[in-house]
Design a protein around this motif. Sequence first.
Motif, PDB file in Angstrom:
ATOM      1  N   TYR A 297       2.482   2.454  -4.370  1.00  8.82           N
ATOM      2  CA  TYR A 297       2.237   1.489  -5.284  1.00  8.82           C
ATOM      3  C   TYR A 297       2.960   1.931  -6.698  1.00  8.82           C
TER       4      TYR A 297
ATOM      5  N   LYS B  13      -5.760   3.475  -3.429  1.00 10.91           N
ATOM      6  CA  LYS B  13      -5.036   2.450  -2.322  1.00 10.91           C
ATOM      7  C   LYS B  13      -3.931   3.288  -1.689  1.00 10.91           C
TER       8      LYS B  13
ATOM      9  N   ASP C   1      -5.295   5.895   0.718  1.00 10.71           N
ATOM     10  CA  ASP C   1      -5.657   5.184   1.897  1.00 10.71           C
ATOM     11  C   ASP C   1      -4.367   4.990   3.169  1.00 10.71           C
ATOM     12  N   ASN C   2      -3.275   4.577   2.153  1.00 10.06           N
ATOM     13  CA  ASN C   2      -2.048   4.413   2.952  1.00 10.06           C
ATOM     14  C   ASN C   2      -1.572   5.564   3.348  1.00 10.06           C
TER      15      ASN C   2
END
Length: 602
Positions: free
Chosen positions: A460, A523, A526-527
């Motif tokens: 991100y 996030k 998590d990836n």
Amino acid sequence: MLEQLRNSPFIVNYRRMWPFVKPYWFRALLAMLMCFPIGSMDAVIAWFLKPYMDMVLIEKTAGSSPWFAPLFIVGFTVLQGGMTYLVTYLNVWVGTHITQDLKTALYDKLLSFETSFFDTRNSGDIMYRFHNDADVACTGLLSNLRLFISRIFSSLSLIGILFYNSWKLSLIAIIVLGCTFYPMTRVRNLIRSIVKKTIASGSQTMTVYNETFAGNRTITAYNFQPQQRQKFRDIMKSLFKLNIKMTQRSSWLSPMMHITASIGIAATIGYGSHLILTNQLTPGGFVSFIAALLMLYTPIKNLGNNFTSVQVSFMAIERVFEILDTTPAIHDKKDAVELKAVRDTIEFRNVNFSYRPDIPILKNINLKVNAGQSIALVGNSGGGKSTIVSLIPRFYDIDSGNILIDGVDIRDLTLTSLRDQIAVVFQDNFLFAGTIRENVSMGKPDATEEEIRNALDMAYLTDFIDSLENGLDTYIGERGILLSGGQKQRVAIARAFIKNAPIIILDEATSALDNKSEAVVQKAIDNLMRNRTVFVIAHRLSTIRNADKIVVINQGEIIETGSHNELMEIENGAYKSLYNAQFKNSAKKDDTASSENMTPNA
């Protein structure tokens, strides 16, 4: 006698430095060979004075020209000066290369040391031992070698002139010369302890500079300048006292050598006058003898000033090779094998570990993790969670037991192949001075642009990078100081992504972030966790509810193991207590925030 000479500090130190001199041996040898005529030319001038002075003072003639002798002396001096310049140039050329090679060897050794090596040393000590000592060692090595060779051949040739003119006067000069050198044998032991203390204080000075640079915001925020100023002044006072002690213990050497040499000159003049009056020595021979004696004694009198630096240089060489001879505590076995992949399990079997022998940290740890599972380590602070994950890439070695990957003890694997299979995201990730591209691609130095972009997407970071004028080539400052905490964490996650290692270690990777930053970083994590074996340490238990296995650690022991649901079913369980306590605290914060939002003009 021969054995003592072979084991003398001079011979030992130069023999140890030979591997670094060897690549440049031709230029080094040329410089040394040129020292022979440079030293010997002193004797030529002294020798020439005898026939010339006898012709002028006794026979009242100077041969074909009265200017011949002065021109001869000037010509020899010019030649000697030119050769001295060439030797200096060659010494600097060779010395710079040797210094750089030695520093490179020291830096390679520094990179090979285990984490515990750095735990027990400060940054100033590292800089002093791995950088400054190399400069001192190499500078002293070449300058002292040049000085030694030129003085040896100058002294031998001048002693020859002394005996040529008068063997009786020469005996007096040689006896006094031996007495002049005797005090030098005492200096090394007198200054050794002072040199060690000076190095310690010097390393403290560097540490203070490093702390001031790295901690400038903290110093400013707490108005800590007076304390840091006093700390620095205390170190300066200590260095001053040590310098005074060094002067007291070594500076007497040069005056003592001056006094001894002057006694020799006085005795030579007194006895030489008797030899002239009794026609045993010509005036020209006496002038030649005195000139040779002065040329012999003058550099020796001044040698006392150089001898201390010679000893400091030798001690630096000893410290350098003390490091180079050190074998890292964590290293490859001779028959170590490569770890190609992680296919089956990672297992801790009866593992015990301590940072210090008298304080056990981990006690009889038994844990089995299947490839592809996510394992969460939870428990009170200081319980040993971070220690457990730091043992997998062998930042430290265990005291007893085994850590196995696919049934093979990790100590039987090569360090490089083991660490190639592991990516670590720390709580406070270190970013290097440079660009975002350089910090991300260190996970895979040969990564393509597409691989880098994919890692940025998964972390991100793409929108942030695209908003920067220089994009990936944006300079982030030392330790990534120009980035926010969340941005630094995502750069570290991108670095782990691009490495594409099958084992991921997340050591409280979100604990230092605010809620908004944590949500974005979570996030990205998590990836990162998909299709990998993951060890995660998290202070917020809500983030690890979906872990395949949760391991509760307390005081270095595993006290509970299971999934979130399984552990929550244990009455009065440690995990359940931790989770409920954290949930209640979170609920209270939410209630407080809600009431504040309902208050008018909140």
